[in-house]
Design a protein around this motif. Sequence first.
Motif, PDB file in Angstrom:
ATOM      1  N   SER A   6       0.834  -1.200   0.000  1.00  0.00           N
ATOM      2  CA  SER A   6       0.000   0.000   0.000  1.00  0.00           C
ATOM      3  C   SER A   6       0.867   1.248   0.000  1.00  0.00           C
ATOM      4  O   SER A   6       1.963   1.262   0.557  1.00  0.00           O
ATOM      5  CB  SER A   6      -0.924   0.007   1.220  1.00  0.00           C
ATOM      6  N   GLN A   7       0.362   2.314  -0.625  1.00  0.00           N
ATOM      7  CA  GLN A   7       1.080   3.583  -0.639  1.00  0.00           C
ATOM      8  C   GLN A   7       1.270   4.113   0.774  1.00  0.00           C
ATOM      9  O   GLN A   7       2.257   4.773   1.075  1.00  0.00           O
ATOM     10  CB  GLN A   7       0.308   4.593  -1.497  1.00  0.00           C
ATOM     11  N   GLU A   8       0.323   3.805   1.656  1.00  0.00           N
ATOM     12  CA  GLU A   8       0.438   4.269   3.041  1.00  0.00           C
ATOM     13  C   GLU A   8       1.648   3.637   3.721  1.00  0.00           C
ATOM     14  O   GLU A   8       2.412   4.328   4.417  1.00  0.00           O
ATOM     15  CB  GLU A   8      -0.829   3.929   3.815  1.00  0.00           C
ATOM     16  N   GLN A  12       5.037   5.630   4.970  1.00  0.00           N
ATOM     17  CA  GLN A  12       5.527   5.558   6.344  1.00  0.00           C
ATOM     18  C   GLN A  12       7.003   5.172   6.375  1.00  0.00           C
ATOM     19  O   GLN A  12       7.775   5.671   7.205  1.00  0.00           O
ATOM     20  CB  GLN A  12       4.698   4.554   7.151  1.00  0.00           C
TER      21      GLN A  12
END
Length: 311
Positions: A6-8, A12
């Motif tokens: 995920s891009q999240e 992070q």
Amino acid sequence: MVSVLSQELIFQAVKSLAPPLSYEGHKGQSGRIGLIGGSKEYTGAPYFAAITALRIGADLAHVFCPPEAAPVIKSYSPELIVHPLLTEDTPLSVESISPWLPRLHSIVIGPGLGRDNAILRTVKELLKLAKEQEKNIIIDADGLYLITNDPQPIKGYPNCILTPNKIEFDRLYHKVFSSPPSGSQYQTETMDLARALGGVTIVRKGLHDVISNGQQVLSCEEEGSPCRKGGQGDLLSGCLGVCSYWAQLAKEHNRLTLKETELPLTLLASYTSCLIVKKCARLTFKRLGRSLLACDMVDNVGGVSCELFDQ
């Protein structure tokens, strides 16, 4: 493929890259970056790469260049440490520059280098020494011309990052595969070339920067600028010099939120660097439009970096 992350999660990991600032730190801990490049004709490129490294957060930037380029590069900024030691006398140049290599965390090769055959022979020997010392190596611009003529010096070296634009990628791809890329299978072709070169990381610059080490692939789809003035790639190579070292530090100090097996360090450093430069390009274009210059983008590097790493 790493692109399924995920891009999240990736973002992070990006935020965890920069070393924490401390009043107890000392000069050099945040990065000592070396740049081999510059020539009589091209003095701006090494400046842009080196000053970007400092603006992102490196402590020291050394530029190794021909004697005729040194006064000009030095005049751009007193912050740069400029060594007029890169000459056509290969044995003398290697003898003069090699003692500095152990002090440096990353080596950027190519910005403004030019294509003088004698100088390129010197650079090739310095590249071999940097590889023997397991340095992070970033190769851009005329450094890619050197590698396209003979890919062997970097083949199989996982700490090497190449940053070709469209024309440079096409030439290198043709050299390796004896046929041009289709131009439509961006991720597959980039991964194939990185794999053929033994696992180096390739940052294929474009509308979306495609990054691969031959096994995994990422695409940085951050909006940049439609204005393609010279010098933007030099900012990227300077950023990569810093981020490749910071990624190693983050791993050593257990700051990474993703395991190396999920996102290799060179891919994380490359994605972060592409993100910073594209953000700088977008902000600068929003303010200046088609009058944008690379030096204007440099002014935004610090702000973008602080926003990205220090929230």
